[in-house]
Write a protein that holds these residues in place. Structure first.
Motif, PDB file in Angstrom:
ATOM      1  N   PRO A 261      -7.720   3.973   0.567  1.00  0.00           N
ATOM      2  CA  PRO A 261      -8.541   4.139  -0.508  1.00  0.00           C
ATOM      3  C   PRO A 261      -9.844   4.528  -0.289  1.00  0.00           C
ATOM      4  CG  PRO A 261      -8.311   1.796   0.616  1.00  0.00           C
ATOM      5  CD  PRO A 261      -7.330   2.626   1.145  1.00  0.00           C
ATOM      6  N   LYS A 262     -10.720   4.431   1.039  1.00  0.00           N
ATOM      7  CA  LYS A 262     -11.837   4.925   1.219  1.00  0.00           C
ATOM      8  C   LYS A 262     -12.094   6.274   1.077  1.00  0.00           C
ATOM      9  CE  LYS A 262     -13.649   1.080   3.828  1.00  0.00           C
ATOM     10  NZ  LYS A 262     -14.382   0.371   4.940  1.00  0.00           N
ATOM     11  N   LYS A 263     -10.968   7.316   1.373  1.00  0.00           N
ATOM     12  CA  LYS A 263     -11.088   8.692   1.223  1.00  0.00           C
ATOM     13  C   LYS A 263     -10.294   9.061   0.113  1.00  0.00           C
ATOM     14  CE  LYS A 263     -11.018   9.896   6.232  1.00  0.00           C
ATOM     15  NZ  LYS A 263     -10.723  10.657   7.306  1.00  0.00           N
ATOM     16  N   ASP A 264      -9.209   8.389  -0.312  1.00  0.00           N
ATOM     17  CA  ASP A 264      -8.063   8.816  -1.458  1.00  0.00           C
ATOM     18  C   ASP A 264      -9.060   8.710  -2.802  1.00  0.00           C
ATOM     19  OD1 ASP A 264      -6.674  10.092   0.482  1.00  0.00           O
ATOM     20  OD2 ASP A 264      -5.035   8.540   0.346  1.00  0.00           O
ATOM     21  N   LEU A 265      -9.510   7.386  -2.874  1.00  0.00           N
ATOM     22  CA  LEU A 265      -9.935   7.054  -4.288  1.00  0.00           C
ATOM     23  C   LEU A 265     -10.998   8.185  -4.827  1.00  0.00           C
ATOM     24  CD1 LEU A 265     -10.036   5.049  -6.425  1.00  0.00           C
ATOM     25  CD2 LEU A 265     -11.874   3.926  -5.331  1.00  0.00           C
ATOM     26  N   PRO A 266     -12.134   8.449  -4.055  1.00  0.00           N
ATOM     27  CA  PRO A 266     -13.035   9.454  -4.401  1.00  0.00           C
ATOM     28  C   PRO A 266     -12.477  10.785  -4.627  1.00  0.00           C
ATOM     29  CG  PRO A 266     -13.855   8.769  -2.249  1.00  0.00           C
ATOM     30  CD  PRO A 266     -12.536   7.768  -2.794  1.00  0.00           C
ATOM     31  N   ARG A 267     -11.785  11.057  -3.716  1.00  0.00           N
ATOM     32  CA  ARG A 267     -11.175  12.415  -3.859  1.00  0.00           C
ATOM     33  C   ARG A 267     -10.364  12.703  -4.982  1.00  0.00           C
ATOM     34  NH1 ARG A 267      -8.015  14.800   1.329  1.00  0.00           N
ATOM     35  NH2 ARG A 267      -7.127  12.615   1.178  1.00  0.00           N
TER      36      ARG A 267
ATOM     37  N   LYS B 148       0.816  -1.164  -0.132  1.00  0.00           N
ATOM     38  CA  LYS B 148      -0.117  -0.108  -0.070  1.00  0.00           C
ATOM     39  C   LYS B 148       0.953   1.327   0.078  1.00  0.00           C
ATOM     40  CE  LYS B 148      -4.221  -1.902   2.056  1.00  0.00           C
ATOM     41  NZ  LYS B 148      -5.013  -1.374   0.999  1.00  0.00           N
ATOM     42  N   SER B 149       1.335   1.622  -1.027  1.00  0.00           N
ATOM     43  CA  SER B 149       2.407   2.762  -1.423  1.00  0.00           C
ATOM     44  C   SER B 149       2.041   3.888  -2.045  1.00  0.00           C
ATOM     45  CB  SER B 149       3.523   2.134  -1.651  1.00  0.00           C
ATOM     46  OG  SER B 149       3.326   1.491  -3.209  1.00  0.00           O
ATOM     47  N   VAL B 150       0.661   3.813  -2.551  1.00  0.00           N
ATOM     48  CA  VAL B 150       0.054   4.883  -3.539  1.00  0.00           C
ATOM     49  C   VAL B 150      -0.495   5.846  -2.845  1.00  0.00           C
ATOM     50  CG1 VAL B 150      -1.365   5.616  -5.461  1.00  0.00           C
ATOM     51  CG2 VAL B 150      -0.038   3.207  -5.563  1.00  0.00           C
ATOM     52  N   THR B 151       0.019   7.148  -2.614  1.00  0.00           N
ATOM     53  CA  THR B 151      -0.354   8.326  -2.130  1.00  0.00           C
ATOM     54  C   THR B 151      -1.541   9.051  -2.733  1.00  0.00           C
ATOM     55  OG1 THR B 151       1.187   9.994  -2.917  1.00  0.00           O
ATOM     56  CG2 THR B 151       2.031   8.601  -1.000  1.00  0.00           C
ATOM     57  N   PHE B 152      -1.965  10.046  -1.942  1.00  0.00           N
ATOM     58  CA  PHE B 152      -3.361  10.740  -2.613  1.00  0.00           C
ATOM     59  C   PHE B 152      -2.724  11.525  -3.753  1.00  0.00           C
ATOM     60  CE2 PHE B 152      -5.624  14.783  -2.256  1.00  0.00           C
ATOM     61  CZ  PHE B 152      -6.752  14.413  -2.589  1.00  0.00           C
ATOM     62  N   ALA B 153      -1.698  12.183  -3.442  1.00  0.00           N
ATOM     63  CA  ALA B 153      -0.897  12.997  -4.651  1.00  0.00           C
ATOM     64  C   ALA B 153      -0.683  12.301  -5.867  1.00  0.00           C
ATOM     65  CB  ALA B 153       0.249  13.656  -4.236  1.00  0.00           C
ATOM     66  N   GLU B 154       0.104  10.878  -5.500  1.00  0.00           N
ATOM     67  CA  GLU B 154       0.306  10.217  -7.061  1.00  0.00           C
ATOM     68  C   GLU B 154      -1.007   9.692  -7.352  1.00  0.00           C
ATOM     69  OE1 GLU B 154       4.370   8.425  -5.096  1.00  0.00           O
ATOM     70  OE2 GLU B 154       2.607   7.543  -4.800  1.00  0.00           O
TER      71      GLU B 154
ATOM     72  N   TYR C 172     -18.248   7.286   1.141  1.00  0.00           N
ATOM     73  CA  TYR C 172     -18.583   8.578   0.077  1.00  0.00           C
ATOM     74  C   TYR C 172     -19.763   8.248  -0.762  1.00  0.00           C
ATOM     75  CZ  TYR C 172     -18.236  10.853  -4.295  1.00  0.00           C
ATOM     76  OH  TYR C 172     -18.593  11.950  -5.249  1.00  0.00           O
ATOM     77  N   LYS C 173     -20.486   9.318  -0.737  1.00  0.00           N
ATOM     78  CA  LYS C 173     -21.700   9.424  -1.333  1.00  0.00           C
ATOM     79  C   LYS C 173     -21.737  10.235  -2.614  1.00  0.00           C
ATOM     80  CE  LYS C 173     -24.165   7.502   2.492  1.00  0.00           C
ATOM     81  NZ  LYS C 173     -22.946   7.328   3.551  1.00  0.00           N
ATOM     82  N   VAL C 174     -22.292   9.896  -3.682  1.00  0.00           N
ATOM     83  CA  VAL C 174     -22.318  10.828  -4.942  1.00  0.00           C
ATOM     84  C   VAL C 174     -23.357  11.819  -4.692  1.00  0.00           C
ATOM     85  CG1 VAL C 174     -24.009   9.238  -5.852  1.00  0.00           C
ATOM     86  CG2 VAL C 174     -22.748  10.840  -7.391  1.00  0.00           C
ATOM     87  N   PRO C 175     -22.802  13.046  -4.909  1.00  0.00           N
ATOM     88  CA  PRO C 175     -23.616  14.311  -4.680  1.00  0.00           C
ATOM     89  C   PRO C 175     -24.865  14.272  -5.725  1.00  0.00           C
ATOM     90  CG  PRO C 175     -21.619  14.826  -5.539  1.00  0.00           C
ATOM     91  CD  PRO C 175     -21.719  13.592  -5.462  1.00  0.00           C
ATOM     92  N   LEU C 176     -26.052  14.635  -5.338  1.00  0.00           N
ATOM     93  CA  LEU C 176     -27.161  15.026  -6.309  1.00  0.00           C
ATOM     94  C   LEU C 176     -27.694  13.997  -6.741  1.00  0.00           C
ATOM     95  CD1 LEU C 176     -25.924  18.142  -8.003  1.00  0.00           C
ATOM     96  CD2 LEU C 176     -27.344  18.250  -6.072  1.00  0.00           C
ATOM     97  N   TYR C 177     -27.791  12.765  -5.996  1.00  0.00           N
ATOM     98  CA  TYR C 177     -28.295  11.480  -6.375  1.00  0.00           C
ATOM     99  C   TYR C 177     -29.792  11.629  -6.409  1.00  0.00           C
ATOM    100  CZ  TYR C 177     -29.460   6.379  -6.173  1.00  0.00           C
ATOM    101  OH  TYR C 177     -30.061   5.168  -6.264  1.00  0.00           O
ATOM    102  N   PRO C 178     -30.269  11.069  -7.550  1.00  0.00           N
ATOM    103  CA  PRO C 178     -29.836  10.302  -8.595  1.00  0.00           C
ATOM    104  C   PRO C 178     -29.652  10.987  -9.918  1.00  0.00           C
ATOM    105  CG  PRO C 178     -32.377  10.175  -8.646  1.00  0.00           C
ATOM    106  CD  PRO C 178     -32.034  10.953  -7.626  1.00  0.00           C
TER     107      PRO C 178
END
Length: 436
Positions: free
Chosen positions: A220-226, A8-14, A382-388
């Motif tokens: 991943p739970k925070k960095d993936l969607p961001r 698990k080495s991939v940072t948010f910036a990367e 994370y929840k998609v905004p303005l669903y649906p």
């Protein structure tokens, strides 16, 4: 061997660099003339870039919720498998493993080498050898450490933005053309606004690649969607401003007739050396996209091999004992890419698969409705905004791509589906062999 063996080495910036680096490849340099010509005016062309960005962002926002709830290496392949069943995930993984990612890598390596001929003359065979060498270099760096791949991605992403930023800044300041109107121009002969949007969507493609590496993100739970949201939003802003600057430097007629309007704009802004500057920037841009496709693409066969869904899965699903990277999968993708480079057929292969890949993309966006029924809210960080509304924008946008492709290229659409369905015999053979 589990994907947990991957470091698990991939940072948010990367992760952001992967998103931006895979989207911004050659499209920003090659698509403006096509988009403006089809749109009919500069104003409508800029609107097409905005609409294409909104469709891509809506899809990205939606897939980000699925990715945060299912943070596993393999990306959309895993999402389809868990939401629709094994066969759908396998078919996407099959297409991505055998043709999509390696053929895209081959095409980018060839593009990089063709730009290099501006500095070093090469014949066709020499270009192929250099392209294969560049590709193998990137593969080696990613085998040694995912960190190296991430560093390459970050550096190349910053590097590719330098010429883009230069044209934006100097174009907006020094550009003297004021041609941003919405009136149909006589100099354009394109197919209309729909075709213009279609052109921008190809330029926005690539953002989903970071989901293949969800299992290697530090958070991943925070960095993936961001990373997806910020990456796609940034690219949309860059594309729109870049094209505004381009339209201030060159009149519409020159943009739509030039083979390389960005190079022409650079020469007008910076003199004869501007062309050299832009070519170098294009090489950096394509190199970053090549690294991104190879780095993320190898995670698909690795994840499939773990589930015994590929021939020789014991080899392909094995992480490198020292470097903790999917070394065998990277080598496999590299070998296929080199074969495509030598055959010269990779452009045809990627064209055929555009249609079938978008079928899976639309299925992925639709999957948000299935996910929300199957996964409790507390397990969706994370929840998609303005669903649906947001998912529906992605669905209708993707649907537009499918309909347009069927109407314009029915034969290629059928062939693309046929190639994907060739994976079915492999799927059922492997499944049967495992039950015996």
């Amino acid at each position: 061997m589990s994907t947990k063996t991957l470091k698990k080495s991939v940072t948010f910036a990367e992760a952001i660099a992967i998103v931006i680096g895979m989207i911004i490849g050659s499209g920003i340099f090659l698509k403006p003339g096509i988009v403006f010509n089809n749109a009919g005016s500069v104003g409508m062309g800029l609107l097409a870039w905005v609409v294409g960005g909104v469709i891509s962002l809506a899809s990205a926002l939606t897939i980000a919720e699925i990715g945060a709830a299912i943070p596993k290496t393999g990306g959309l392949y895993i999402y389809l498998e868990e939401l629709y069943g094994d066969v759908w995930g396998f078919l996407l993984g099959w297409v991505q493993t055998v043709i999509s990612y390696p053929a895209s890598g081959a095409a980018l390596a060839i593009a990089f080498t063709s730009f290099a001929t501006f500095f070093i003359p090469m014949n066709s065979f020499q270009q192929k050898l250099v392209a294969a060498g560049i590709l193998l270099f990137v593969i080696t760096m990613n085998i040694i450490a995912t960190k190296f791949g991430g560093v390459i991605q970050t550096v190349s992403t910053v590097g590719k933005l330098i010429p883009v930023a230069a044209i934006i800044i100097f174009g907006l300041i020094n550009g003297e053309v004021h041609d941003i109107t919405f009136t149909q121009s006589a100099v354009t002969t394109g197919m209309g606004f729909g075709a213009a949007i279609l052109g921008t969507l190809w330029a926005y493609d690539g953002w989903i690649g970071v989901t293949n590496m969800a299992g290697e993100l530090k958070n991943p739970k925070k960095d993936l969607p961001r990373s997806i949201i910020l990456g796609v939003s940034s690219v949309m802003l860059i594309y729109v401003i870049f094209n505004i600057a381009l339209s201030k430097v060159l009149p519409l007629g020159e943009i739509v007739t030039s083979q390389s309007p960005v190079s022409d704009a650079a020469i007008m802004l910076f003199g004869n050396k501007g062309g050299t500057f832009i070519i170098a920037g294009m090489m950096v841009s394509v190199f970053g996209a090549l690294n991104g496709y190879l780095m993320t693409g190898a995670r698909v066969p690795f994840a499939m091999a773990e589930r015994k869904q590929l021939p020789f899965h014991k080899v392909l699903g094995k992480a490198h004992p020292k470097f903790k990277t999917p070394g065998n999968a990277l080598i496999f993708e590299g070998v296929l890419a080199v074969l495509y480079i030598l055959s010269g057929s990779f452009n045809t292969l990627t064209d055929l698969l555009v249609f079938v890949l978008w079928i899976f993309f639309v299925m992925g966006v639709i999957g948000i409705f299935i996910l929300r029924k199957k996964v409790p809210a507390e397990q969706r960080p994370y929840k998609v905004p303005l669903y649906p509304i947001t998912p529906l924008v992605g669905i209708f946008g993707g649907g537009y791509i499918l309909v347009s492709t069927i109407m314009s290229s029915p034969v290629n659409s059928i062939i693309g589906i046929g190639i994907a369905l060739l994976g079915l015999p492999v799927f059922y053979y492997l499944k049967k062999s495992q039950t015996n």
